[in-house]
Every structure is written in structure tokens, then in C-alpha cells.
Design a protein around this motif. Structure first.
Motif, short mmCIF file in Angstrom:
data_model
loop_
_atom_site.label_atom_id
_atom_site.label_comp_id
_atom_site.label_asym_id
_atom_site.label_seq_id
_atom_site.Cartn_x
_atom_site.Cartn_y
_atom_site.Cartn_z
N VAL A 14 0.86 -1.17 0.00
CA VAL A 14 0.00 0.00 0.00
C VAL A 14 0.91 1.23 0.00
N THR A 15 0.38 2.34 -0.49
CA THR A 15 1.12 3.61 -0.39
C THR A 15 0.52 4.41 0.76
N ALA A 16 1.11 5.54 1.06
CA ALA A 16 0.66 6.35 2.20
C ALA A 16 -0.82 6.72 2.09
N THR A 17 -1.28 7.05 0.88
CA THR A 17 -2.68 7.45 0.70
C THR A 17 -3.57 6.28 0.32
N GLY A 18 -2.95 5.16 -0.03
CA GLY A 18 -3.72 4.02 -0.48
C GLY A 18 -4.03 4.05 -1.97
N SER A 19 -3.68 5.14 -2.61
CA SER A 19 -3.94 5.29 -4.04
C SER A 19 -2.80 4.64 -4.83
N PRO A 20 -3.14 3.90 -5.89
CA PRO A 20 -2.08 3.31 -6.71
C PRO A 20 -1.24 4.36 -7.44
N ASP A 21 -1.76 5.60 -7.58
CA ASP A 21 -1.03 6.68 -8.25
C ASP A 21 -0.17 7.48 -7.28
N ASP A 22 -0.19 7.16 -6.01
CA ASP A 22 0.59 7.88 -5.00
C ASP A 22 2.07 7.75 -5.33
N PRO A 23 2.80 8.87 -5.42
CA PRO A 23 4.23 8.80 -5.74
C PRO A 23 5.08 8.29 -4.56
N ALA A 24 4.51 8.22 -3.37
CA ALA A 24 5.28 7.74 -2.21
C ALA A 24 5.64 6.27 -2.39
N ALA A 25 6.71 5.88 -1.77
CA ALA A 25 7.16 4.49 -1.87
C ALA A 25 6.13 3.57 -1.24
N PRO A 26 5.87 2.45 -1.88
CA PRO A 26 4.94 1.49 -1.28
C PRO A 26 5.57 0.82 -0.06
N THR A 27 4.70 0.34 0.82
CA THR A 27 5.13 -0.39 2.00
C THR A 27 4.10 -1.46 2.31
N LEU A 28 4.38 -2.26 3.32
CA LEU A 28 3.45 -3.34 3.66
C LEU A 28 2.12 -2.79 4.15
N SER A 29 1.06 -3.39 3.69
CA SER A 29 -0.27 -3.06 4.16
C SER A 29 -0.46 -3.64 5.57
N LEU A 30 -1.08 -2.87 6.42
CA LEU A 30 -1.35 -3.36 7.78
C LEU A 30 -2.61 -4.21 7.82
N GLN A 31 -3.42 -4.17 6.75
CA GLN A 31 -4.65 -4.94 6.71
C GLN A 31 -4.59 -6.15 5.78
N ASN A 32 -3.71 -6.12 4.79
CA ASN A 32 -3.72 -7.16 3.77
C ASN A 32 -2.50 -8.08 3.79
N SER A 33 -1.60 -7.88 4.72
CA SER A 33 -0.42 -8.73 4.80
C SER A 33 -0.61 -9.75 5.91
N PRO A 34 -0.75 -11.03 5.57
CA PRO A 34 -0.92 -12.04 6.61
C PRO A 34 0.22 -12.06 7.63
N VAL A 35 1.43 -11.81 7.19
CA VAL A 35 2.57 -11.82 8.11
C VAL A 35 2.42 -10.69 9.13
N VAL A 36 2.04 -9.51 8.66
CA VAL A 36 1.82 -8.38 9.56
C VAL A 36 0.69 -8.71 10.53
N LEU A 37 -0.40 -9.25 10.02
CA LEU A 37 -1.56 -9.56 10.87
C LEU A 37 -1.23 -10.63 11.90
N VAL A 38 -0.48 -11.66 11.51
CA VAL A 38 -0.08 -12.70 12.47
C VAL A 38 0.81 -12.11 13.55
N THR A 39 1.72 -11.23 13.15
CA THR A 39 2.61 -10.57 14.11
C THR A 39 1.79 -9.72 15.08
N PHE A 40 0.88 -8.90 14.55
CA PHE A 40 0.03 -8.07 15.41
C PHE A 40 -0.80 -8.95 16.35
N ALA A 41 -1.38 -10.01 15.79
CA ALA A 41 -2.21 -10.90 16.61
C ALA A 41 -1.38 -11.54 17.72
N GLY A 42 -0.19 -12.02 17.39
CA GLY A 42 0.67 -12.64 18.40
C GLY A 42 1.05 -11.65 19.49
N ASN A 43 1.39 -10.43 19.10
CA ASN A 43 1.74 -9.40 20.09
C ASN A 43 0.57 -9.09 21.01
#
Length: 170
Positions: A14-43
Motif C-alpha cells: 500500500v502507499t501512504a494514501t492508499g492510491s495506486p497513483d501515489d508517488p510515495a514508496a509502497p510499504t506493507l499493508s497493515l490490513q492485507n499482509s498475513p505476516v503483519v496480521l499474524v505478528t500483530f495478533a501474536g503481540n
């Protein structure tokens, strides 16, 4: 090696605004990445379980995990407990020392070597395990509310496969 093609990275970015046209560098989505969600859930699971068990029983979740470990595998070593739980040896050792200091666990030197110990629960530790277990099952029921037995079995299978992939991942 799996015959399944790799998942596309854009599923998890995802980008900062969530828009595919956002010029900001993409990063991991906090809602769509299973690894992120498993980490959050475990914490969150660890934090909330520690809070609940500390308030009710006077021990944290790490010590509860070791009570379970010693119930399942009495006489295990720190290295065995660490391997079976996926927790580092230092954390396992600290927990076992706390349990021993509280009279909940005991160690026995193997072959006269104090560095090699087998660990087991004392009667007091077994009693505490028996008191916490119903609360742990209640928490599990709360967390799995709305899941059918079939969904729970599938979810468990997915998590087991995920853990197996962790073991083989570089």
C-alpha cells in the motif's frame, strides 16, 4: 518446492494514501499482509494474556507457556522446551528460573552436570496449571467466537503450514 506460483507482491503493499497513483514508496499493508496480521495478533495475544493471567494468577503468559510445556513434556531440558515452543533459550531459562523460585517447577542436574538440567512441575505447579487451564480455554473460546469447528480446523491447518514455512524459509 511447491507447485503453487508465488503470490504477487502487490497483494500486500500500500502507499501512504492508499492510491495506486501515489508517488510515495509502497510499504506493507497493515490490513492485507498475513505476516503483519499474524505478528500483530501474536503481540496482542501475548500482551492481553499476560495482563489477564498476571491479574488473576500472578504469572505472565511466558510462565503459563512453560507450565503447559512441563505438563506436556515433564523432564525436558531448556533446549527441548525452546525448540518445541519456538521461544529462545534465554527466555525459556528465565521463565523456568522464575517458576523454580516460586516453587512451581524444579530442576534436576543430568549426570551431575548443573548446566544440563531436566525440568518438571512441582505439585504446586501442577495445581496452578489446573487452575489456569479452564481460563485459557475460555479465552480461546472467546477468540474463536463465530468460527465453526470446520473453520477452526482449517485455520489451525493454515497456521501449522505457515509455521512449517517459517522453519524452511531462509
Amino acid at each position: 518446492m511447491s507447485d503453487t506460483p508465488p503470490l504477487p507482491d502487490n497483494m500486500f503493499l500500500v502507499t501512504a494514501t492508499g492510491s495506486p497513483d501515489d508517488p510515495a514508496a509502497p510499504t506493507l499493508s497493515l490490513q492485507n499482509s498475513p505476516v503483519v496480521l499474524v505478528t500483530f495478533a501474536g503481540n496482542r495475544l501475548t500482551r492481553e494474556a499476560t495482563r489477564a493471567y498476571q491479574a488473576e494468577f500472578g504469572i505472565g503468559v511466558m510462565d503459563w507457556r512453560m507450565l503447559v510445556m512441563l505438563t506436556r513434556s515433564p523432564g525436558c531440558s531448556v533446549a527441548q522446551a525452546a525448540r518445541l515452543t519456538g521461544i529462545d533459550k534465554a527466555a525459556v531459562s528465565r521463565s523456568l528460573q522464575r517458576l523454580e523460585g516460586s516453587g512451581l517447577a524444579q530442576s534436576e542436574a543430568q549426570g551431575g552436570d548443573e548446566r544440563r538440567k531436566s525440568w518438571s512441575l512441582t505439585p504446586k505447579g501442577q495445581d496452578l496449571h489446573g487452575k489456569i487451564l479452564p481460563r485459557a480455554l475460555e479465552r480461546q473460546q472467546d477468540l474463536l467466537q463465530g468460527f465453526s469447528p470446520e473453520e477452526t480446523a482449517r485455520f489451525t491447518n493454515y497456521l501449522q503450514r505457515f509455521l512449517a514455512n517459517i522453519e524452511t524459509s531462509p
